[in-house]
Design a protein around this motif. Structure first.
Motif, PDB file in Angstrom:
ATOM      1  N   ALA A   1      -8.241 -16.323  16.999  1.00  0.00           N
ATOM      2  CA  ALA A   1      -9.082 -16.905  15.953  1.00  0.00           C
ATOM      3  C   ALA A   1      -9.626 -15.826  15.020  1.00  0.00           C
ATOM      4  N   GLU A   2      -9.912 -14.644  15.552  1.00  0.00           N
ATOM      5  CA  GLU A   2     -10.425 -13.574  14.703  1.00  0.00           C
ATOM      6  C   GLU A   2      -9.325 -12.996  13.811  1.00  0.00           C
ATOM      7  N   ARG A   3      -8.110 -12.949  14.283  1.00  0.00           N
ATOM      8  CA  ARG A   3      -7.006 -12.367  13.526  1.00  0.00           C
ATOM      9  C   ARG A   3      -6.203 -13.434  12.791  1.00  0.00           C
ATOM     10  N   LYS A   4      -6.866 -14.433  12.309  1.00  0.00           N
ATOM     11  CA  LYS A   4      -6.175 -15.507  11.624  1.00  0.00           C
ATOM     12  C   LYS A   4      -5.644 -15.046  10.272  1.00  0.00           C
ATOM     13  N   ASN A   5      -6.421 -14.276   9.549  1.00  0.00           N
ATOM     14  CA  ASN A   5      -6.030 -13.812   8.221  1.00  0.00           C
ATOM     15  C   ASN A   5      -5.269 -12.496   8.350  1.00  0.00           C
ATOM     16  N   LYS A   6      -3.964 -12.581   8.414  1.00  0.00           N
ATOM     17  CA  LYS A   6      -3.123 -11.392   8.524  1.00  0.00           C
ATOM     18  C   LYS A   6      -2.407 -11.186   7.194  1.00  0.00           C
ATOM     19  N   GLN A   7      -2.942 -10.329   6.373  1.00  0.00           N
ATOM     20  CA  GLN A   7      -2.344 -10.025   5.086  1.00  0.00           C
ATOM     21  C   GLN A   7      -1.970  -8.547   5.053  1.00  0.00           C
ATOM     22  N   ARG A   8      -0.694  -8.302   4.874  1.00  0.00           N
ATOM     23  CA  ARG A   8      -0.207  -6.935   4.722  1.00  0.00           C
ATOM     24  C   ARG A   8       0.614  -6.862   3.445  1.00  0.00           C
ATOM     25  N   VAL A   9       0.437  -5.772   2.709  1.00  0.00           N
ATOM     26  CA  VAL A   9       1.050  -5.628   1.391  1.00  0.00           C
ATOM     27  C   VAL A   9       1.997  -4.442   1.421  1.00  0.00           C
ATOM     28  N   LEU A  10       3.204  -4.648   0.924  1.00  0.00           N
ATOM     29  CA  LEU A  10       4.185  -3.578   0.781  1.00  0.00           C
ATOM     30  C   LEU A  10       4.150  -3.099  -0.666  1.00  0.00           C
ATOM     31  N   ILE A  11       3.830  -1.819  -0.877  1.00  0.00           N
ATOM     32  CA  ILE A  11       3.737  -1.228  -2.211  1.00  0.00           C
ATOM     33  C   ILE A  11       4.899  -0.258  -2.394  1.00  0.00           C
ATOM     34  N   LEU A  12       5.672  -0.426  -3.450  1.00  0.00           N
ATOM     35  CA  LEU A  12       6.759   0.490  -3.753  1.00  0.00           C
ATOM     36  C   LEU A  12       7.099   0.378  -5.230  1.00  0.00           C
ATOM     37  N   SER A  13       7.930   1.300  -5.700  1.00  0.00           N
ATOM     38  CA  SER A  13       8.290   1.373  -7.107  1.00  0.00           C
ATOM     39  C   SER A  13       9.792   1.585  -7.228  1.00  0.00           C
ATOM     40  N   SER A  14      10.278   1.500  -8.438  1.00  0.00           N
ATOM     41  CA  SER A  14      11.677   1.739  -8.732  1.00  0.00           C
ATOM     42  C   SER A  14      11.884   3.179  -9.182  1.00  0.00           C
ATOM     43  N   ARG A  15      13.113   3.533  -9.439  1.00  0.00           N
ATOM     44  CA  ARG A  15      13.422   4.850  -9.985  1.00  0.00           C
ATOM     45  C   ARG A  15      12.986   4.928 -11.438  1.00  0.00           C
ATOM     46  N   GLY A  16      12.579   6.126 -11.849  1.00  0.00           N
ATOM     47  CA  GLY A  16      12.211   6.333 -13.247  1.00  0.00           C
ATOM     48  C   GLY A  16      10.736   6.228 -13.540  1.00  0.00           C
ATOM     49  N   VAL A  17       9.892   6.164 -12.518  1.00  0.00           N
ATOM     50  CA  VAL A  17       8.456   6.103 -12.771  1.00  0.00           C
ATOM     51  C   VAL A  17       7.952   7.476 -13.202  1.00  0.00           C
ATOM     52  N   THR A  18       6.917   7.485 -14.004  1.00  0.00           N
ATOM     53  CA  THR A  18       6.336   8.724 -14.506  1.00  0.00           C
ATOM     54  C   THR A  18       5.216   9.197 -13.583  1.00  0.00           C
ATOM     55  N   MET A  19       4.605  10.299 -13.956  1.00  0.00           N
ATOM     56  CA  MET A  19       3.523  10.861 -13.148  1.00  0.00           C
ATOM     57  C   MET A  19       2.316   9.920 -13.118  1.00  0.00           C
ATOM     58  N   ARG A  20       1.987   9.308 -14.234  1.00  0.00           N
ATOM     59  CA  ARG A  20       0.849   8.390 -14.270  1.00  0.00           C
ATOM     60  C   ARG A  20       1.110   7.165 -13.400  1.00  0.00           C
ATOM     61  N   HIS A  21       2.354   6.701 -13.392  1.00  0.00           N
ATOM     62  CA  HIS A  21       2.687   5.556 -12.553  1.00  0.00           C
ATOM     63  C   HIS A  21       2.546   5.908 -11.072  1.00  0.00           C
ATOM     64  N   ARG A  22       2.962   7.102 -10.695  1.00  0.00           N
ATOM     65  CA  ARG A  22       2.826   7.520  -9.299  1.00  0.00           C
ATOM     66  C   ARG A  22       1.356   7.646  -8.902  1.00  0.00           C
ATOM     67  N   HIS A  23       0.529   8.130  -9.821  1.00  0.00           N
ATOM     68  CA  HIS A  23      -0.905   8.221  -9.534  1.00  0.00           C
ATOM     69  C   HIS A  23      -1.519   6.838  -9.359  1.00  0.00           C
ATOM     70  N   LEU A  24      -1.051   5.870 -10.141  1.00  0.00           N
ATOM     71  CA  LEU A  24      -1.546   4.504  -9.977  1.00  0.00           C
ATOM     72  C   LEU A  24      -1.178   3.956  -8.606  1.00  0.00           C
ATOM     73  N   LEU A  25       0.048   4.182  -8.166  1.00  0.00           N
ATOM     74  CA  LEU A  25       0.459   3.725  -6.839  1.00  0.00           C
ATOM     75  C   LEU A  25      -0.390   4.363  -5.747  1.00  0.00           C
ATOM     76  N   GLN A  26      -0.677   5.649  -5.896  1.00  0.00           N
ATOM     77  CA  GLN A  26      -1.485   6.337  -4.897  1.00  0.00           C
ATOM     78  C   GLN A  26      -2.915   5.818  -4.891  1.00  0.00           C
ATOM     79  N   ASP A  27      -3.470   5.526  -6.057  1.00  0.00           N
ATOM     80  CA  ASP A  27      -4.825   4.980  -6.130  1.00  0.00           C
ATOM     81  C   ASP A  27      -4.909   3.613  -5.454  1.00  0.00           C
ATOM     82  N   LEU A  28      -3.938   2.752  -5.732  1.00  0.00           N
ATOM     83  CA  LEU A  28      -3.947   1.430  -5.119  1.00  0.00           C
ATOM     84  C   LEU A  28      -3.727   1.516  -3.614  1.00  0.00           C
TER      85      LEU A  28
END
Length: 311
Positions: free
Chosen positions: A20-47
């Motif tokens: 009952a306590e572990r009812k809300n099981k939300q896991r998120v997979l974060i990834l990007s495609s090829r060709g991302v810039t430095m700012r895009h990588r920093h955004l991924l790391q921040d999130l």
């Protein structure tokens, strides 16, 4: 037998409580495609640092076979996917999907500012849970309600996550303006009210201490300090299933950045064409008025010119 039954009953009750306590099981997979810039990588790391229930994966090689993300989400035991697709090293698109059945929202991400870029003065505990604040406009249209539900599942950190801290010290705000979703992150800053109050003459006057509640704790002044990152999302399409299926919503007002750049180049080219056309017409008019002669006489032809020798 009685002791065994009691132990089994206690175990079953404990398992039901944990379930009952572990009812809300939300896991998120974060990834990007090829060709991302430095700012895009920093955004991924921040999130990734702000979402303790997320899993980070290496870059995806393909940009067409996005249905493979469902298999990756199953391997990592994730039921949400946040995929960033980079185009031409300039444009960034965000895919939010509820794996494996959908729906999927594709949005254009722009006006990006990371945490390190603007040196925000706010700060929060790593691994803490956010308070999600949505604009009232999310309830007015059907596609906005779908987007709100996806944002809640992706950015809403469940309190039963393994790496989560038992604190709520920042707010993630989503506001709708001009058909776009403006995202901001703020720290919840609590401070005691000041004990001195400035008067009209510029001097400070002692005031009574802050009023206390029944528990003995004084009332605190609560304000918000921006942390970052900040970005703007423009919805493009909503698909029924996860990275596929029929399109249930399409933004007719969205103009791709490629089309904007093409229109700008065409406008520059039309300016050059108009300028050269004006120069040619000016030469024709001057010739018709006889302004291209020398001293009122027609210029004599050179006997050695190509037009005379090869006539």
């Amino acid at each position: 037998m009685a002791s065994v039954y009691k132990s089994l009953s206690a175990t079953n009750g404990h398992d039901e409580k944990e379930r009952a306590e572990r009812k809300n099981k939300q896991r998120v997979l974060i990834l990007s495609s090829r060709g991302v810039t430095m700012r895009h990588r920093h955004l991924l790391q921040d999130l990734y640092s702000m979402m303790p229930h997320s899993r980070k994966e290496a870059k995806l090689d393909t940009k067409t076979k996005l249905y493979q993300l469902n298999e990756l989400a199953e391997l990592y035991n994730c039921n949400n996917v946040l995929f960033f697709e980079a185009r031409k090293g300039k444009d960034l698109y965000a895919w939010m999907s509820k794996a494996p059945n959908g729906p999927t929202v594709k949005m254009h991400l722009q006006n990006l500012h990371t945490m390190e870029e603007l040196n925000f003065i706010g700060n929060c505990l790593k691994g803490s849970r956010p308070v999600l604040s949505f604009d009232a406009a999310f309830e007015k249209e059907a596609h906005l309600r779908v987007i709100k539900e996806l944002l809640t599942h992706i950015f809403g950190v469940p309190k039963t996550s393994r790496r989560v801290k038992p604190f709520v010290d920042h707010v993630m705000a989503f506001t709708i303006a001009d058909g776009k979703i403006w995202t901001r992150v703020y720290q919840i800053n609590e401070s005691e009210p000041g004990k001195k109050k400035p008067t009209a003459d510029g001097e400070e006057m002692d005031v009574d201490p802050a009023p206390k509640k029944k528990g003995g704790k004084p009332d605190l002044d609560v304000n918000l300090v921006e942390i970052g990152p900040r970005f703007v999302l423009t919805p493009i399409v909503i698909q029924e299933s996860s990275f596929g299926g029929p399109i249930i919503y399409e933004n007719k007002e969205f103009v791709s950045p490629n089309q904007i750049r093409s229109d700008l180049r065409r406008a520059k080219g039309s300016k050059y064409n108009r300028r050269t056309e004006a120069i040619r017409e000016n030469k024709i008019k001057r010739g018709d008025l006889g302004l291209t002669t020398h001293g009122g006489r027609t210029k004599e032809k050179d006997p050695l010119s190509d037009s005379v020798l090869f006539a």
